[in-house]
Design a protein around this motif. Structure first.
Motif, PDB file in Angstrom:
ATOM      1  N   UNK A   4     -25.775  -4.874  18.315  1.00 35.35           N
ATOM      2  CA  UNK A   4     -25.310  -3.714  17.561  1.00 35.35           C
ATOM      3  C   UNK A   4     -25.244  -2.498  18.482  1.00 35.35           C
ATOM      4  N   UNK A   5     -24.077  -1.821  18.501  1.00 33.48           N
ATOM      5  CA  UNK A   5     -23.809  -0.763  19.476  1.00 33.48           C
ATOM      6  C   UNK A   5     -23.339   0.500  18.772  1.00 33.48           C
ATOM      7  N   UNK A   6     -23.902   1.644  19.186  1.00 36.67           N
ATOM      8  CA  UNK A   6     -23.392   2.959  18.792  1.00 36.67           C
ATOM      9  C   UNK A   6     -22.764   3.604  20.017  1.00 36.67           C
ATOM     10  N   UNK A   7     -21.497   3.979  19.897  1.00 33.43           N
ATOM     11  CA  UNK A   7     -20.741   4.594  20.985  1.00 33.43           C
ATOM     12  C   UNK A   7     -20.239   5.958  20.533  1.00 33.43           C
ATOM     13  N   UNK A  53     -28.367   8.341  11.821  1.00 30.86           N
ATOM     14  CA  UNK A  53     -28.769   7.769  10.533  1.00 30.86           C
ATOM     15  C   UNK A  53     -27.629   7.011   9.876  1.00 30.86           C
ATOM     16  N   UNK A  54     -26.413   7.550   9.940  1.00 29.89           N
ATOM     17  CA  UNK A  54     -25.261   6.864   9.351  1.00 29.89           C
ATOM     18  C   UNK A  54     -24.949   5.572  10.097  1.00 29.89           C
ATOM     19  N   UNK A  55     -25.031   5.622  11.420  1.00 30.11           N
ATOM     20  CA  UNK A  55     -24.763   4.421  12.210  1.00 30.11           C
ATOM     21  C   UNK A  55     -25.821   3.357  11.957  1.00 30.11           C
ATOM     22  N   UNK A  56     -27.075   3.780  11.872  1.00 29.91           N
ATOM     23  CA  UNK A  56     -28.159   2.835  11.620  1.00 29.91           C
ATOM     24  C   UNK A  56     -27.968   2.146  10.271  1.00 29.91           C
ATOM     25  N   UNK A  57     -27.573   2.906   9.269  1.00 26.18           N
ATOM     26  CA  UNK A  57     -27.329   2.313   7.957  1.00 26.18           C
ATOM     27  C   UNK A  57     -26.150   1.343   8.009  1.00 26.18           C
ATOM     28  N   UNK A  58     -25.084   1.731   8.703  1.00 26.24           N
ATOM     29  CA  UNK A  58     -23.897   0.873   8.794  1.00 26.24           C
ATOM     30  C   UNK A  58     -24.184  -0.417   9.554  1.00 26.24           C
ATOM     31  N   UNK A  59     -25.168  -0.367  10.448  1.00 20.69           N
ATOM     32  CA  UNK A  59     -25.518  -1.537  11.262  1.00 20.69           C
ATOM     33  C   UNK A  59     -26.777  -2.241  10.736  1.00 20.69           C
ATOM     34  N   UNK A  60     -27.021  -2.094   9.445  1.00 15.18           N
ATOM     35  CA  UNK A  60     -28.105  -2.825   8.772  1.00 15.18           C
ATOM     36  C   UNK A  60     -29.475  -2.536   9.379  1.00 15.18           C
ATOM     37  N   UNK A  61     -29.673  -1.294   9.818  1.00 11.51           N
ATOM     38  CA  UNK A  61     -30.998  -0.885  10.267  1.00 11.51           C
ATOM     39  C   UNK A  61     -31.360  -1.277  11.684  1.00 11.51           C
ATOM     40  N   UNK A  62     -30.370  -1.679  12.477  1.00 10.95           N
ATOM     41  CA  UNK A  62     -30.682  -2.093  13.861  1.00 10.95           C
ATOM     42  C   UNK A  62     -29.586  -1.636  14.805  1.00 10.95           C
TER      43      UNK A  62
END
Length: 233
Positions: A4-7, A53-62
């Motif tokens: 899971x990646x946040x960019x 927080x939005x990204x974490x929620x979209x990525x199921x907490x991980x």
């Protein structure tokens, strides 16, 4: 298990190229940008945490990998009114460095709380070492700060499996670079690049993907140049 990646800054230029190369069957990518992904204005002090927080929620907490690419390159000439010059400095620092630092902190704390390993890839600039124009002290300083932050994270948390890498492009053929080259007499600038051309965003993206997914752990703390030998250390 998918990575899971946040960019950040994923909607154009280098960020869009990184997003393309990180969109694979074995990854889930959440982007941030003005025209795609989760919107967040990093001039707003509340934006980095809201994005996380939005990204974490979209990525199921991980979130497994954070790539800090968002940044601005705005001229702040010395002959501006003093308050305007300071405002330009502070805006660039907030967007380029403070927002990235907040996201790095949130990522490290997330991995520590979850007992997970993780990776941070920070897109800096050759300006961190070479400096920039007289109107861009703030840009060079923000990218130098990013390098120092990356090294500190690498040294501080390697034993916990938390790795950090920095990438330093030179001129890259994005819209921003095209404008800069044009304003500075492109042929003269190109003559300063032994390779004879500026980098393609896909080249920077290849390096970002390597750091995000493949680089061996012993590389943590590495600062990787990609500037056509226009600046070598």
């Amino acid at each position: 298990m998918q990575t899971h990646i946040l960019l950040t800054g994923s909607s154009r230029g280098i960020g869009a190229a990184i997003a393309e190369t990180l969109t694979r069957d074995d990854t889930r990518l959440i982007g941030h940008g003005t025209s795609s992904g989760i919107p967040a204005d990093f001039t707003d002090p509340a934006a980095p945490q809201a994005l996380w927080n939005q990204a974490l929620e979209a990525l199921d907490g991980r979130i497994d990998v954070l790539v800090n690419n968002a940044g601005i390159f705005e001229a702040t000439p010395l002959d501006l009114e003093h308050d305007d010059w300071v405002a330009g400095w502070e805006k660039t620092m907030r967007v380029n460095l403070t927002a990235s630092a907040e996201l790095c902190r949130l990522a490290v704390r997330h991995w520590q709380t979850e007992g997970r390993s993780g990776r941070i890839v920070n897109i800096a600039s050759r300006a961190a070492y070479r400096g920039d124009s007289p109107a861009h002290w703030h840009y060079a300083a923000s990218k130098a700060g990013m390098i120092g932050m990356t090294k500190s994270i690498a040294r501080g948390y390697a034993a916990e499996g938390i790795l950090a890498f920095a990438i330093c492009p030179g001129f890259t053929m994005t819209g921003m670079a095209e404008d800069y080259l044009s304003s500075r007499g492109g042929d003269k600038l190109l003559a300063d690049i032994p390779l004879g051309r500026v980098a393609d965003p896909a080249e920077v993206a290849t390096l970002a993907r390597f750091c995000a997914l493949e680089a061996p752990p012993s590389m943590t703390g590495a600062v990787l140049d990609i500037n056509g030998a226009s600046y070598v250390r």
